[in-house]
Structure formats: C-alpha cells, structure tokens
Design a protein around this motif. Structure first.
Motif, mmCIF file in Angstrom:
data_model
loop_
_atom_site.group_PDB
_atom_site.id
_atom_site.type_symbol
_atom_site.label_atom_id
_atom_site.label_comp_id
_atom_site.label_asym_id
_atom_site.label_seq_id
_atom_site.Cartn_x
_atom_site.Cartn_y
_atom_site.Cartn_z
ATOM 1 N N UNK A 1 0.858 -1.194 0.000
ATOM 2 C CA UNK A 1 0.000 0.000 0.000
ATOM 3 C C UNK A 1 0.899 1.252 0.000
ATOM 4 N N UNK A 2 0.626 2.213 -0.860
ATOM 5 C CA UNK A 2 1.470 3.418 -0.916
ATOM 6 C C UNK A 2 1.462 4.221 0.390
ATOM 7 N N UNK A 3 2.590 4.848 0.665
ATOM 8 C CA UNK A 3 2.701 5.766 1.806
ATOM 9 C C UNK A 3 3.198 7.112 1.284
ATOM 10 N N UNK A 4 2.510 8.164 1.664
ATOM 11 C CA UNK A 4 2.965 9.512 1.318
ATOM 12 C C UNK A 4 3.252 10.269 2.605
ATOM 13 N N UNK A 5 4.531 10.518 2.888
ATOM 14 C CA UNK A 5 4.839 11.287 4.100
ATOM 15 C C UNK A 5 4.450 12.753 3.915
ATOM 16 N N UNK A 6 4.111 13.378 5.022
ATOM 17 C CA UNK A 6 3.668 14.772 4.959
ATOM 18 C C UNK A 6 4.118 15.513 6.216
ATOM 19 N N UNK A 7 4.612 16.719 6.007
ATOM 20 C CA UNK A 7 4.964 17.572 7.138
ATOM 21 C C UNK A 7 3.839 18.555 7.367
ATOM 22 N N UNK A 8 4.149 19.852 7.206
ATOM 23 C CA UNK A 8 3.122 20.869 7.447
ATOM 24 C C UNK A 8 2.154 20.991 6.271
ATOM 25 N N UNK A 9 2.492 20.356 5.149
ATOM 26 C CA UNK A 9 1.599 20.446 3.985
ATOM 27 C C UNK A 9 1.639 21.811 3.339
ATOM 28 N N UNK A 10 2.808 22.474 3.424
ATOM 29 C CA UNK A 10 2.939 23.791 2.806
ATOM 30 C C UNK A 10 3.687 23.725 1.473
ATOM 31 N N UNK A 11 3.975 22.514 1.034
ATOM 32 C CA UNK A 11 4.713 22.325 -0.219
ATOM 33 C C UNK A 11 3.918 22.822 -1.414
ATOM 34 N N UNK A 12 4.636 23.212 -2.460
ATOM 35 C CA UNK A 12 4.002 23.871 -3.596
ATOM 36 C C UNK A 12 3.984 23.035 -4.868
ATOM 37 N N UNK A 13 4.508 21.811 -4.785
ATOM 38 C CA UNK A 13 4.594 21.039 -6.027
ATOM 39 C C UNK A 13 3.852 19.699 -5.935
ATOM 40 N N UNK A 14 3.154 19.475 -4.852
ATOM 41 C CA UNK A 14 2.329 18.270 -4.758
ATOM 42 C C UNK A 14 3.041 17.051 -4.206
ATOM 43 N N UNK A 15 4.214 17.261 -3.601
ATOM 44 C CA UNK A 15 4.962 16.112 -3.074
ATOM 45 C C UNK A 15 4.183 15.391 -1.972
ATOM 46 N N UNK A 16 3.334 16.114 -1.246
ATOM 47 C CA UNK A 16 2.600 15.487 -0.143
ATOM 48 C C UNK A 16 1.184 15.066 -0.537
ATOM 49 N N UNK A 17 0.859 15.181 -1.810
ATOM 50 C CA UNK A 17 -0.485 14.769 -2.265
ATOM 51 C C UNK A 17 -0.444 13.291 -2.683
#
Lengths: 478, 392
Positions: free
Chosen positions: A62-78
């Motif tokens: 199952x995929x895992x997407x790590x996320x910090x504050x979610x302030x990234x601008x290029x969709x890395x945390x989506x």
C-alpha cells in the motif's frame, strides 16, 4: 486498503489513525494545484511506530505519502496513488541543542520558526529561512531541500544536514551521516535523502548544523524604473564582490499584491530589490554603504537604508507575503502555484525575468515574478480563473515556455521547492542523463514502490494539469 | 446521524465560494490556530476548513460526523483571518458551513443539547429561568422589569455561572446612582449560541424586543458584561434587521463613563502585575481594544501579553468549542496562563464571563501543577472592589 491492514493499523495507532471523511479530504491537498484523497491518515509518535506502519504498508503493498506541514508547492505530499498519508507533525521534539558541537538534533515535525526561537537563546540559527517559516516542518525542508532568501550566504537545507535517522521502505531503521561536522566515511547517504521527497524512506530524526547569529544586520530597499536595471544591480553587487545575506527581487505585480495584502507600503515601481547584509557591526556598515553605491551606479531611482529591525522586518514580511497575497490581486483571478521556483545563474536573472514577462504577455496569463535574486532562484506565480479550462491550458503552455527558457539559460526547474508532480516532466528533461540512475536507486531501496509513488521521474504524462484541486478538468486530447 | 449520505444545499456557502478558492493553503493560519495547536491535526486548521467548505460545496464530500466535528472544532477566534495574507474571510466561510450543517440538523450533540436548553429554559445551561433572579442583590430585585434609563442585560453565562460578577454589576450601579432595570427571569438568551451553531437568525432579538416594550420608562441604553451578547446586540441584530431602539454598550464602556463623570471614584489600586486579556468577541470581532485598557488603567498599570489586542490568543471558550471539545478548549486556557506566567503576571483581567470561567478552571490546575496562583478577575469585579460612589 484491506480490512486486515486497516485493523492492524487501528490497533497500532488507535486515535492516531483515521479514515474519516474530514481527515482524508483535508489531507488530500497541500499548497500545490493538486488533490487526491488518501485512504487513511496515520500519525506516528515515534520511530518505532513509523517502522511498524511502513512494514505493514510494504507487506500489503500500500502506498505511503509522508507529509509535514503540507505547505509544499509542487504536490509532493499529495497522495496521488492513494494509500496512507503519514502525518509527521506530532513527532515534533527538539531532542538537543548543543552549540558547543555546532549542531542540534530534532524530530521531523519541528516547525522551522520554533527551532530558531530555541536556537536564538543560544545565539545560534538554522538559517534556511523559507517563506513558510512559521509553519514549515524540518522534515519537509529536508525532503525537499528547501531554502529561502538567505541561501546566497548560508546555503540550502542540504548544507546543514549532518545526519539522519531514516525508516527505509522495508521498515528497517537506518542511521546515516554522523554527529560530527565532517565525515569521509563512505557514501554520503544522508545527502541522498535530502530532496528525495519521501520516495526513498521516512525521515524520523535530523541532525542539523547550526551557525551563529550575526552581530548586526542592515538592509536596503532599492527602487528601479526598469527590471533590467534591477538585474544589472544584482550582478554588479555580486561581482563587486559583496555577498549579501539576502537579495530579493519583486516585480510590480508582486509589489501591488503585497501592498494590497498586508499594506506593506512598498514603492509602486517596476521592480525593487530588498538587500540585506549581516555580520560584524563595522563590516555591515561598510557593506551596506557599498550596496548603496553599487545600486546608485546601476540606476536605482530610490534607496532606503535601515538597520532597524522593525523597518527591514516589514520589508521581509512584505516579500514573504507575496505568494498568498497575490490571491487578492484581482477578484476574478486566483493564484495558482505553477513554475514556481526556477534557478538560473545569477548573471542571467534579468534575462529570465524579462523572458517571463514576454511569456506572460504572449500567453495572456498574468505571471508575477519575485525571488531570491542573489542566488538566481526565481519564483513565478500565475493568476488565472481556476474554473476555466482554457486558462489552465494557456498557463501550462506558459509553464512549458518558462522551463524551456530556464533550461536554455543553463538553469534548473526547481531551486528549493522540489519536483513533486508540478515539475515532473520538466525535471525529467533537465536530468535526462540521471533518470536511469535515480530509478535504479529507487528500485534498490523500495522494490515494492510503496514510497510516495507516481512522483518525480515516475510521473507518466508530459502534462501537469491532472487531479486538480480546482473546479476544472483539463482535457489535452481536444 | 442517518446512514444515508447527506449533502449540503449550498445556499449559504455559495456566496463564499470565491473565498474557498482564494485560500492558497499557504499554512500561515496554522501558526496561530489554537485548535490546530491543541490537536496537531490538519483538518482542524482554518485552511483545511476552507478545503472542507469547498468539498462540501462541490459535493465532493458528504456531511458525516467527522465533517461536523471538524467544522465545529473551532473557537471562531478569528486569529486566522487576522493572519491570512490573502485576506480570506475564514470565519465567514466557517459560519456559512455551520449554517449549511444546521440546515441539515447536523450539529454536535453537546451543542444541540445546549440549544434545546435555550428552547426549554431560555439558557444553554438548562437552569430554570427563575435562577436568573436567585443571586441578584435585593436592590436589583426591587428594580426587576421596572423600567429605567439603563437596561442591564446580564447574559446566560454571567446570570447562571458567575454570581460575583452579577452581584457586582448592580452594586456598582447603585453606588453610582444609575437609573436601571433588569429582566431577571424574563431575560431571554440573546441567541449568540444559536448563531454560532449556524441556525437561522430569523427569531434573533424578537424576544428581547418584546421584553423591552414592556418596560416603562423605556430604557435608552442596554449594557452587558458579556462580549458574545454585546456582539449579538451591537452587531448581529442590526445585521439581521433587528433594531432594539436603544443604544448598546459593553458594560465596561458605561463604567468608564461613570468614572469620567465622577459618579464613581477610584478608591485604591491593584498591587502586582496586572495583565489584560482581550476576549476574541470583544477584540478581533468588535475591535474594542482601547476601552477596556482605559478602564483598567484607573486601577493599575496595565501589563500586556506578548500576543495582545488583535493578536491575542483565545482562552478556548469561544465558538462553542467548550461544549464540543472541552479538552482542546481547556488546553488553550492553560497555554494562555503559561504565557501569563512567563510575564510574572499576578492578575489576569478580562471583560468576559466565558474567559474568566476558562481561566479560573485552568488556574486551579495550574496551581496544582506549578504552585503559581493567579487572580483571575472580570473588569466588573475590579471596578466593584475599588470604587466608591459620590455619597459613600
């Protein structure tokens, strides 16, 4: 996600695991243009929990997407492939600050400003200075190799990462780097994870180099009647040589937005530079006078100099507010984050800014340009009607032209925000000869491809307008 | 809640659709949002509430318990709106979302219970209406519903939970020789909680207006010690077309006038560090910052919180959060006390019965944990203890 995995995660994390509608929808977007719902959100409290979650994800593929504050601008945390979003914000302890060793050890969820508030009392700083400093997490900064306005003098996050604790895609916990300022001890794997955007593992601890706070700071707000003259001033300052601690450029679109957004009181001119120098008191005084002289000689129309933090702090605040404040530029148009942080050689900043303006005019899209002029890192923000497919199409054409221009100027598609999805096809163009090696590394560490799949070199389309968080679908087959 | 998926109608949120698109998700609001700080969950931030509002409006997500919880886990303190560089009307969007949910009768159970109490008893606490008169001093009892220049609208919190404030108000008015009256058991709830819950405001103010019409002589002014009531009387009623036909003031403004006129004289000053806490409904929402400080300055040198005035941190008692998530709510009060402790504050003075209640509870825990004792006071109490009338 299978019922079995769901139960195991629930048992492991209790209230820190949720599949609720509100959480999944809230975690479906960051500050980029994308939206994709995770199947679940998990919030680990320590490295062991991260390891157990990853082991389960690897077992069930199952995929895992790590996320910090979610302030990234290029969709890395989506989470474009669904799966689990791993919210690292609760791992937010500053484990130690040891000025005598010149480093601190922190968990990934520590907020940049919080860390610097603590470091300040010891007379030190981690000078990355991202625009989202009050919210951005250290883990996210490492993952994207983030930096900010002071990179010319102080470098990017990469230059401060001495060591990391990482949970590999198999769940194995690995320590890389050292607690020393130097090491020549084998592959510098800690650097490999900087900018890896969660595709190679989960960062659970960061050892960061720290540097002493400057004794004095002074800044200049410099007006120009032409963008070209501002660009020339940048090159002249660097060539002088003066290495400022920051040198920001803002075009008139950004100036207007900041004035409207936070009543910044910036001069209404075609371009401004906000130039900051820091260091010992005598040196700062000398350097800011030199900056003044160079700017005058470069055709500046007005120069305001200040060593009062209340004054230059407002200039920085104005600059930091540009991105969100652009949203209020026009009632019909909204700001969308596209082509947002290209880097070019410093001497080519003016050429790039002028080129962006031409691209803006040609494609009939308002493009605001600002950025860290002294290190050649420029930001563009697009103002479009996000409900109109045609606006998105014109925007994408402009994005493509911007990246073509940047690459023709020997630049990079991203200086500090990372690739994610928004820059994926262009990054593949830029790093054409390195993609095979990147993929080999990814395959070796993540054989089941569970870590943030579908991003960077795995992005399959030549277009970027998919899965938008805005009310439009963009069809490229027409 | 029914198992069938429910979707909002959109008639309330539609007008604010533009605002949901204006939000860039920059995250600045996260740095000030007390609900986020208390939970560290992204779905409790203002920006996520903008995202949820968008999702509800687009029909991307149905209304379920988690959505209701998220929309209501907010004090509506408005600090996000202050911090937002895009000037997104975050609280307006949130309130419209609540109105959408209320339209579907999807309101948290604890809040629904409080609203039922208002319906049955005229107050959210569920106290009998007669309790509003129980702790009134005799002088005030004699002036119940008699008419007078000034109508004292106590509000539900002060009436039912803070007898010190209630009693102090009337003693001050007597001392200053003010012609006043109060409604006692006939005082209706102002409707602020209904407003916070998102219910339609059609009935707002009508009950109070009816009562005012019974008073003879008809008061020229209504004063209240509660910022929520003040906001409702002063802003929300007029916004909803209700004209009470009299001037409305927070009681602190009126007390300051009494001192300025010489009807009240300051007898002594407070000893120790006196911090003034801006209540969100009086500060950010009503922009009343100077008036309470002016009044307090008669009694002490006002010391400021680091985050004060429009940057003030919420006590946790706003937005109905106290009833929907007491844990987060009380953590906010504790955080504020920690700030006060760093400033070596002795008194924490506010002009809001809800703030006082939150801080009093937190102060009790704080004392147990740290040994530090705070004196939590309402401005009304300060005026009561430290003034005399013309003839006394």
């Amino acid at each position: 996600m299978s019922e079995e995995m769901f139960k195991e995660l629930q048992e492991l994390l209790g209230e820190n695991f949720t599949t609720s509608t509100a959480a999944r929808y809230a975690y479906s977007s960051d500050a980029s243009i994308y939206r994709a719902m995770p199947d679940a959100v998990a919030r680990p409290m320590n490295t062991e929990e991260v390891s157990k979650i990853v082991k389960l994800a690897n077992k069930y593929k199952v995929p895992i997407t790590p996320r910090g504050a979610g302030t990234g601008l290029c969709g890395a945390a989506v989470p474009i492939k669904g799966g689990i979003t791993l919210d690292m914000q609760a791992m937010n302890k500053i484990k130690s600050i040891t000025p005598e060793n010149l480093f601190c050890i922190v968990e990934p969820g520590v907020i940049y400003d919080h860390l610097n508030n603590e470091l300040k009392s010891a007379g030190y700083q981690f000078p990355g200075s991202p625009g989202s400093a009050e919210a951005a997490n250290i883990g996210g900064m490492v993952s994207l190799n983030a930096s900010g306005m002071r990179a010319i003098k102080y470098g990017a996050t990469r230059d401060y990462v001495l060591g990391l604790e990482v949970v590999l895609p198999t769940g194995e916990i690995m320590k890389v780097g050292t607690h020393t300022l130097k090491n020549s001890s084998g592959y510098q794997l800690e650097k490999l994870f900087v900018g890896s955007e969660g595709t190679l593992g989960i960062i659970t601890e960061v050892t960061l180099k720290i540097v002493a706070l400057p004794k004095a700071v002074a800044a200049a707000l410099v007006s120009f009647d032409k963008v070209e003259k501002a660009g020339q001033a940048i090159s002249n300052i660097i060539a002088h040589p003066i290495i400022p601690s920051s040198m920001e450029i803002m075009d008139n679109t950004c100036i207007t937005a900041a004035n409207r957004g936070i009543d910044a009181g910036l001069p209404d001119v075609p371009a401004i530079l906000i130039i900051e120098v820091d260091g010992p008191i005598e040196e700062v005084g000398r350097e800011i006078r030199q900056v003044e002289e160079v700017c005058k000689a470069s055709g500046a129309t007005e120069i305001i100099v200040s060593d009062d933090k209340a004054v230059y702090g407002l200039w920085h605040e104005a600059r930091k507010s540009v991105l969100p404040a652009l949203g209020g530029y026009s009632p019909e148009l909204k700001i969308v984050s596209l082509a947002d942080d290209m880097g070019v050689p410093i001497s080519r900043v003016a050429q790039a800014v002028i080129g962006f303006k031409e691209i803006s005019d040609r494609n009939k899209v308002i493009i605001a340009t600002y950025g860290h002029a002294s290190d050649g890192n420029l930001h563009t923000k697009f103002l479009i009607d996000p409900s109109k497919e045609d606006d998105w199409k014109r925007a994408e054409k402009a994005v493509e032209e911007i990246y073509d221009l940047v690459l023709s100027l020997d630049g990079t598609v991203t200086g500090e925000h990372g690739v994610g999805m928004a820059k994926a096809p262009y990054m593949k163009k830029e790093r054409a000869t390195a993609i095979k090696t990147m993929k080999a590394i990814k395959d070796a560490l993540d054989p089941n491809n569970i870590m943030n799949p579908g991003k960077m070199f795995e992005w399959e389309s030549e277009h970027i307008m998919f899965s938008l968080r805005y009310p439009a679908e963009v069809n490229f087959d027409e | 809640m029914s198992d069938d998926k429910k979707y909002i109608k959109g008639d309330k949120l539609k007008a604010l659709y533009d605002q949901t698109l204006l939000c860039t998700s920059c995250g600045y609001c996260k740095s000030v949002c007390p609900a986020f700080k208390g939970t560290l969950w992204d779905h409790n931030t203002a920006r996520s509430k903008m995202v949820l509002a968008y999702g509800l409006l687009q029909g991307d997500i149905p209304v379920d318990d988690s959505v209701v919880q998220s929309i209501f886990e907010c004090t509506t303190c408005g600090d996000c709106m202050r911090r937002c560089p895009s000037n997104v009307k975050t609280v307006d969007v949130l309130m419209a979302a609540r109105q959408e949910l209320a339209g579907l009768h999807e309101v948290p159970e604890t809040m629904e219970l409080a609203l039922e109490n208002i319906e049955k008893h005229g107050n959210p606490q569920g106290e009998p209406a007669s309790a509003r008169e129980e702790f009134l001093p005799d002088e005030a009892k004699a002036k119940l519903r008699t008419g007078g220049d000034v109508l004292v609208f106590l509000g539900c919190v002060a009436s039912n939970t803070d007898m010190k404030v209630t009693s102090a108000i009337f003693k001050i008015l007597e001392r200053a020789g003010v012609s006043y009256t109060t409604l006692g058991e006939k005082e209706p709830c102002c409707g602020f909680l209904n407003y916070l819950a998102g219910y339609d405001s059609d009935a707002f103010g009508k009950g109070l207006l009816e009562q005012i019409e019974t008073l003879n002589p008809r008061p020229k002014m209504v004063v209240t010690p509660c910022p929520g009531c003040y906001r409702t009387l002063h802003h929300i009623y007029p916004e909803n077309g209700v004209d009470l036909g009299l001037e409305s003031k927070h009681i602190l403004e009126f007390f300051d006038e009494l001192i300025e006129k010489g009807d009240l004289t300051v007898t002594k000053k407070l000893e120790g560090n006196v911090l003034y806490h801006d209540p969100c409904d009086l500060g950010r929402h009503a922009e009343m910052y100077d008036e309470p400080r002016k009044l307090l300055s008669h009694f002490a040198e006002v010391k400021e919180f680091k985050f004060n005035r429009d940057k003030s941190h919420c006590c946790g008692g706003g937005g109905g959060l106290q009833s929907t998530n007491y844990d987060i709510s009380s953590s906010m009060a504790k955080a504020r006390l920690t700030e006060a402790n760093e400033l070596e504050g002795d008194f924490i003075v506010s002009a809001c019965p809800a703030c006082k209640s939150m801080f009093s509870n937190a102060a009790s825990d704080f004392k147990k944990e740290t040994g530090k004792k705070f004196k939590v006071r309402d401005l009304v109490e300060i005026v009561h203890k430290n003034t005399k009338g013309k003839e006394s």
